[in-house]
Design an enzyme around this catalytic site. Structure first.
Site: not given
Length: 165
Positions: A54, A87, A56
């Site tokens: 992801h 995250c 992040e």
């Protein structure tokens, strides 16, 4: 120190990179206390065959690698979509001081939409939250991506009909 909008524009640039690569357009940047961008990332789980890729996590990895330290004390994470459970956990472990996000994620956002993971009493680290910073452009990127994907998936060439959805 520059404004939250300035850094969110940097995160939106990362989201556009994800879009260019056919990934869900989410981007993130990590900013140190002096106002320097020390980490960047965009969604790439499909291309990387990595469910943890992801935006992040990519930005946190980039920043931690540059600092040679997994603790990102007093840093701020700017991200174009409200963080998910995974995250949010990474943000807590990295000791990020503040998270600024653009648009809410009503299905799985774990910062404010579905829950506030950062407010749980058992964590020894608290994260400040600011939401809805440049929400409209972030939302437009996401809507563009999913609109194009639906059109592609329902086209006769794709072999998938609207009735199969």
């Amino acid at each position: 120190m520059r404004s939250d909008e300035f850094y969110m524009h940097r995160a939106l640039e990362q989201a556009r990179l994800a879009l260019d690569h056919g990934e869900v357009p989410v981007g993130a940047v990590v900013v140190d206390p002096a106002g320097e961008v020390i980490g960047t990332g965009y969604n790439c789980p499909v291309a990387g065959h990595d469910p943890t890729a992801h935006a992040e996590v990519q930005a946190l990895r980039s920043a931690a690698s540059g600092l040679a330290n997994y603790r990102l004390d007093d840093c701020t994470l700017f991200v174009t979509l409200e963080p998910c459970l995974m995250c949010a956990g990474a943000i807590i472990h990295a000791r990020i001081r503040r998270v600024v996000y653009a648009t809410a994620e009503p299905k799985g956002g774990m910062v404010e939409s579905r829950a506030n993971l950062f407010a749980q009493p058992w964590f020894n680290h608290r994260v400040e939250i600011a939401g809805s910073v440049l929400a409209a452009p972030a939302r437009r990127l996401l809507q563009q991506f999913f609109r194009e994907r639906r059109q592609r998936d329902s086209s006769p060439a794709s072999g998938v009909s609207d009735e199969a959805s």
